[in-house]
Design an enzyme around this catalytic site. Structure first.
Site: not given
Length: 319
Positions: A81-82, A129-130, A151, A157, A244
């Protein structure tokens, strides 16, 4: 193949090291060669800025790719995903191994489930996105919750929750599984609630495009179904990115009957981060048998999403 050690380039984070070690073991088995890890610091690891501000995609990848192109490492492992959606011509995506759980999870105080979070709950995530999808879910279900940008690595986290600053944080199931901390998950977020990032849970093994023997050896680790699924997801992302800058969720999964693979369903969502407007669509068709078919599946769904106003959700990208 010779017996000289293969050099695997990896980021230094605990998660990157963990997943790279797992790949190193597998590569050692298929090649019969020792594999040594070469730790590389990336801009995304050292910058304190919000990921969305420093470009999100690519910030963890460029240094690894540079090391590959300079010949300092033989191959590199990325979280898929990166990876930016455009593949450089001089590098080959040699393998996409079997995907881990693609879902997002929450780690909440008092072992709370997502639906049991109190009114006004503060949920931390660094991902637009989340945020977009959690806020949209909250709006549609009349829930009162606040998404808080954060972050840091997994430890940082989760500490926000343990120390009481947040009620919950959202993380990727795959990452927690790979570092052996899945027991801290208090709830899995259904993909009907939050679609994951394109490629989430999958790894990408990359090497120089002219290393034919290494590409062939690494190809032993490739999972064809994972590869067509993430190719479709990333094709959707690439087509939407052109129009977009809104956060995109996507998941291609196999719709089957027991052991029989019947079809592939691709779902996509794009929305404003406050959750006030989203465009979410899905399509189901035969499982793609080629790269081009998988790319076409993603492009077609993206075109439908753009036709329904996806591009207008956060303004046109400056070209």
């Amino acid at each position: 193949m010779n017996s000289k050690a293969l050099r695997l380039g990896t980021r230094r984070s605990k998660l990157a090291m963990s997943q790279s070690r797992q790949v190193a073991d597998a590569v050692g088995r298929v090649t019969g060669r020792p594999v040594e890890l070469v730790e590389i610091t990336t801009y995304g690891d050292t910058s304190r800025e919000q990921l969305a501000q420093i470009g999100g995609t690519g910030v963890f990848v460029t240094a690894l790719r540079d090391a590959l192109l300079r010949g300092e490492v033989d191959f590199a492992v990325h979280s898929l995903k990166d990876l930016p959606t455009a593949q450089p011509e001089d590098l080959a995506l040699a393998a996409v191994p079997l995907r881990e759980d693609p879902r997002d999870v929450i780690v909440a105080r008092d072992a709370l489930k997502f639906t049991d979070l109190p009114r006004g709950a503060r949920i931390g995530t660094g991902s637009p996105r989340r945020m977009a999808q959690l806020n949209a879910y909250a709006r549609s279900h009349g829930l009162d919750m606040e998404t808080v940008p954060i972050r840091g690595n997994v430890d940082t986290r989760i500490r926000y929750v343990r120390e009481g600053g947040l009620d919950a944080v959202v993380l990727a199931a795959a990452g927690l599984n790979r570092i052996g901390r899945s027991d801290e998950v208090t709830d899995f977020l259904s993909v009907d609630t939050v679609l994951p990032a394109p490629g989430q849970g999958a790894l990408a093994i990359e090497c120089a495009a002219d290393h034919a023997d290494l590409i062939a050896a690494l190809g032993e680790l490739d999972d064809p179904l994972t590869r067509v699924a993430v190719t479709a997801e990333r094709s959707l992302l690439a087509a939407l990115e052109a129009g977009c800058s809104a956060p995109v969720g996507a998941l291609a999964d196999i719709v089957g009957d027991g052991q029989i693979v019947k079809e592939m369903r691709l779902r996509g969502i794009v929305g404003t981060t406050d959750g006030s407007r989203t465009v979410q669509l899905s399509t189901t068709g035969p499982v793609p048998e080629t790269y081009d078919q998988a790319m076409a599946l993603g492009r077609e769904l993206a075109a439908e999403m753009l036709a329904q106003g996806a591009a207008g959700l956060m303004g046109e990208r400056a070209h």
